[in-house]
Design a protein around this motif. Structure first.
Motif, PDB file in Angstrom:
ATOM      1  N   THR A  64      48.883   1.968  -8.086  1.00  0.00           N
ATOM      2  CA  THR A  64      50.261   1.791  -7.870  1.00  0.00           C
ATOM      3  C   THR A  64      50.868   2.873  -7.418  1.00  0.00           C
ATOM      4  O   THR A  64      50.308   4.010  -7.475  1.00  0.00           O
ATOM      5  CB  THR A  64      50.849   1.349  -9.167  1.00  0.00           C
ATOM      6  OG1 THR A  64      50.952   2.409 -10.010  1.00  0.00           O
ATOM      7  CG2 THR A  64      50.318   0.114  -9.937  1.00  0.00           C
TER       8      THR A  64
ATOM      9  N   GLU B  11      55.408  -4.692  -9.371  1.00  0.00           N
ATOM     10  CA  GLU B  11      54.849  -3.404  -9.110  1.00  0.00           C
ATOM     11  C   GLU B  11      53.547  -4.016  -8.288  1.00  0.00           C
ATOM     12  O   GLU B  11      52.773  -4.691  -8.940  1.00  0.00           O
ATOM     13  CB  GLU B  11      54.688  -2.653 -10.335  1.00  0.00           C
ATOM     14  CG  GLU B  11      53.692  -1.341  -9.934  1.00  0.00           C
ATOM     15  CD  GLU B  11      53.481  -0.715 -11.259  1.00  0.00           C
ATOM     16  OE1 GLU B  11      53.998   0.456 -11.430  1.00  0.00           O
ATOM     17  OE2 GLU B  11      52.910  -1.259 -12.222  1.00  0.00           O
ATOM     18  N   ASN B  12      53.513  -3.439  -7.171  1.00  0.00           N
ATOM     19  CA  ASN B  12      52.202  -3.742  -6.427  1.00  0.00           C
ATOM     20  C   ASN B  12      50.874  -2.793  -6.743  1.00  0.00           C
ATOM     21  O   ASN B  12      51.138  -1.524  -6.919  1.00  0.00           O
ATOM     22  CB  ASN B  12      52.300  -3.730  -4.849  1.00  0.00           C
ATOM     23  CG  ASN B  12      53.248  -4.706  -4.306  1.00  0.00           C
ATOM     24  OD1 ASN B  12      53.286  -5.656  -4.737  1.00  0.00           O
ATOM     25  ND2 ASN B  12      53.925  -4.271  -3.118  1.00  0.00           N
ATOM     26  N   VAL B  13      49.723  -3.564  -6.652  1.00  0.00           N
ATOM     27  CA  VAL B  13      48.537  -2.552  -7.133  1.00  0.00           C
ATOM     28  C   VAL B  13      47.630  -2.609  -5.681  1.00  0.00           C
ATOM     29  O   VAL B  13      47.569  -3.582  -5.295  1.00  0.00           O
ATOM     30  CB  VAL B  13      47.773  -3.126  -8.276  1.00  0.00           C
ATOM     31  CG1 VAL B  13      46.457  -2.294  -8.372  1.00  0.00           C
ATOM     32  CG2 VAL B  13      48.557  -3.148  -9.510  1.00  0.00           C
ATOM     33  N   TYR B  14      47.464  -1.397  -5.256  1.00  0.00           N
ATOM     34  CA  TYR B  14      46.884  -1.517  -3.792  1.00  0.00           C
ATOM     35  C   TYR B  14      45.359  -1.062  -3.898  1.00  0.00           C
ATOM     36  O   TYR B  14      44.952  -0.409  -4.892  1.00  0.00           O
ATOM     37  CB  TYR B  14      47.648  -0.209  -2.930  1.00  0.00           C
ATOM     38  CG  TYR B  14      49.018  -0.620  -2.792  1.00  0.00           C
ATOM     39  CD1 TYR B  14      49.532  -1.607  -1.517  1.00  0.00           C
ATOM     40  CD2 TYR B  14      50.183  -0.245  -3.399  1.00  0.00           C
ATOM     41  CE1 TYR B  14      50.640  -1.697  -1.303  1.00  0.00           C
ATOM     42  CE2 TYR B  14      51.347  -0.351  -3.049  1.00  0.00           C
ATOM     43  CZ  TYR B  14      51.915  -1.151  -2.200  1.00  0.00           C
ATOM     44  OH  TYR B  14      52.977  -1.536  -1.917  1.00  0.00           O
TER      45      TYR B  14
ATOM     46  N   LYS C  98      53.274   4.431  -8.714  1.00  0.00           N
ATOM     47  CA  LYS C  98      53.442   5.410  -9.571  1.00  0.00           C
ATOM     48  C   LYS C  98      52.105   6.200 -10.191  1.00  0.00           C
ATOM     49  O   LYS C  98      52.297   7.291 -10.435  1.00  0.00           O
ATOM     50  CB  LYS C  98      54.032   4.423 -11.070  1.00  0.00           C
ATOM     51  CG  LYS C  98      54.328   5.242 -12.122  1.00  0.00           C
ATOM     52  CD  LYS C  98      54.901   4.336 -13.104  1.00  0.00           C
ATOM     53  CE  LYS C  98      55.383   5.070 -14.494  1.00  0.00           C
ATOM     54  NZ  LYS C  98      55.897   4.346 -15.400  1.00  0.00           N
ATOM     55  N   GLU C  99      51.241   5.576  -9.958  1.00  0.00           N
ATOM     56  CA  GLU C  99      49.797   6.275 -10.302  1.00  0.00           C
ATOM     57  C   GLU C  99      49.656   7.120  -9.212  1.00  0.00           C
ATOM     58  O   GLU C  99      48.833   8.518  -9.416  1.00  0.00           O
ATOM     59  CB  GLU C  99      48.851   5.185 -10.489  1.00  0.00           C
ATOM     60  CG  GLU C  99      48.940   4.278 -11.661  1.00  0.00           C
ATOM     61  CD  GLU C  99      47.975   3.006 -11.789  1.00  0.00           C
ATOM     62  OE1 GLU C  99      47.789   2.603 -13.089  1.00  0.00           O
ATOM     63  OE2 GLU C  99      47.595   2.420 -10.706  1.00  0.00           O
TER      64      GLU C  99
ATOM     65  N   GLU D 114      49.659  -7.790  -8.582  1.00  0.00           N
ATOM     66  CA  GLU D 114      51.063  -7.658  -8.693  1.00  0.00           C
ATOM     67  C   GLU D 114      51.507  -7.620 -10.168  1.00  0.00           C
ATOM     68  O   GLU D 114      50.753  -8.720 -11.019  1.00  0.00           O
ATOM     69  CB  GLU D 114      51.849  -8.901  -8.054  1.00  0.00           C
ATOM     70  CG  GLU D 114      51.726  -8.643  -6.513  1.00  0.00           C
ATOM     71  CD  GLU D 114      52.571  -9.819  -5.932  1.00  0.00           C
ATOM     72  OE1 GLU D 114      53.018 -10.845  -6.698  1.00  0.00           O
ATOM     73  OE2 GLU D 114      53.049  -9.822  -4.746  1.00  0.00           O
ATOM     74  N   ASN D 115      51.925  -6.599 -10.892  1.00  0.00           N
ATOM     75  CA  ASN D 115      52.326  -6.519 -12.168  1.00  0.00           C
ATOM     76  C   ASN D 115      53.741  -6.764 -12.336  1.00  0.00           C
ATOM     77  O   ASN D 115      54.530  -6.180 -11.584  1.00  0.00           O
ATOM     78  CB  ASN D 115      52.315  -5.014 -12.665  1.00  0.00           C
ATOM     79  CG  ASN D 115      50.670  -4.626 -12.664  1.00  0.00           C
ATOM     80  OD1 ASN D 115      49.700  -5.425 -12.748  1.00  0.00           O
ATOM     81  ND2 ASN D 115      50.326  -3.182 -12.311  1.00  0.00           N
TER      82      ASN D 115
ATOM     83  N   VAL E 137      47.473  -5.434  -0.839  1.00  0.00           N
ATOM     84  CA  VAL E 137      47.937  -5.590  -2.302  1.00  0.00           C
ATOM     85  C   VAL E 137      46.907  -6.357  -3.023  1.00  0.00           C
ATOM     86  O   VAL E 137      46.599  -7.477  -2.406  1.00  0.00           O
ATOM     87  CB  VAL E 137      49.308  -6.075  -2.359  1.00  0.00           C
ATOM     88  CG1 VAL E 137      49.760  -6.774  -3.788  1.00  0.00           C
ATOM     89  CG2 VAL E 137      50.426  -5.464  -1.741  1.00  0.00           C
TER      90      VAL E 137
END
Length: 168
Positions: free
Chosen positions: A28, A70-73, A30-31, A62-63, A59
């Protein structure tokens, strides 16, 4: 498409985002921000948008967090596979590297000894299988160090490995 790849990847922040996703497989914003604390959040979002708009990252999840998504790429490996018979991507990457060194040396703050600047070149005479093994081992070592967390004393350094045939 070839020029677009070179233009997208010439940016050091985008290279670091790609590196993060190579090591961690997915992440993400954030990560990724945790691993790139020196990159302002707005800048990080902009670079991720460029990579996503160019389809180099996608993507994959999706969280849902308190009404927001929040997208996870992850890397889009198909978009990263390039047939570069005329060498455009390689040449543009080498020109970008030359430009980075020119900027470094013209900054007025260049200190190659302090900055641990290094240039080395060697010729290997190996079979294709041996060379693939060499590259695999180099990748394992690089991945080990790329996955180390950033600390206050960490210094970003770019390592570039270029392989080319030698006319004997």
């Amino acid at each position: 498409m070839k020029t677009e790849i070179a233009e997208v990847f010439m940016n050091p922040v985008r290279q670091r985002i790609i590196q993060y996703l190579l090591v961690h497989k997915k992440g993400t914003v954030k990560e990724i921000k945790k691993e790139l604390p020196d990159v302002p959040s707005a800048s990080l979002y902009r670079h991720i948008k460029i990579l996503n708009d160019s389809a180099f990252i996608i993507v994959v999840e999706e969280n849902r967090i308190r009404g927001t998504v929040e997208n996870v790429y992850s890397l889009n490996r198909e978009a990263l596979e390039v047939d570069d018979e005329n060498g455009t991507v390689v040449q543009m990457s080498l020109l970008s590297l030359c430009a980075a060194f020119a900027k470094y040396f013209s900054s007025g703050h260049a200190d190659p000894r302090k900055d641990l600047l290094m240039l080395t070149s060697c010729t290997l005479t190996l079979t294709d299988e041996e060379f693939i093994k060499f590259l695999t081992e180099m990748n394992e070592v690089a991945t080990k160090y790329m996955s180390k967390p950033v600390t206050k004393t960490s210094v970003s350094r770019q390592i570039t490995l270029v392989s080319s045939p030698v006319d004997l």
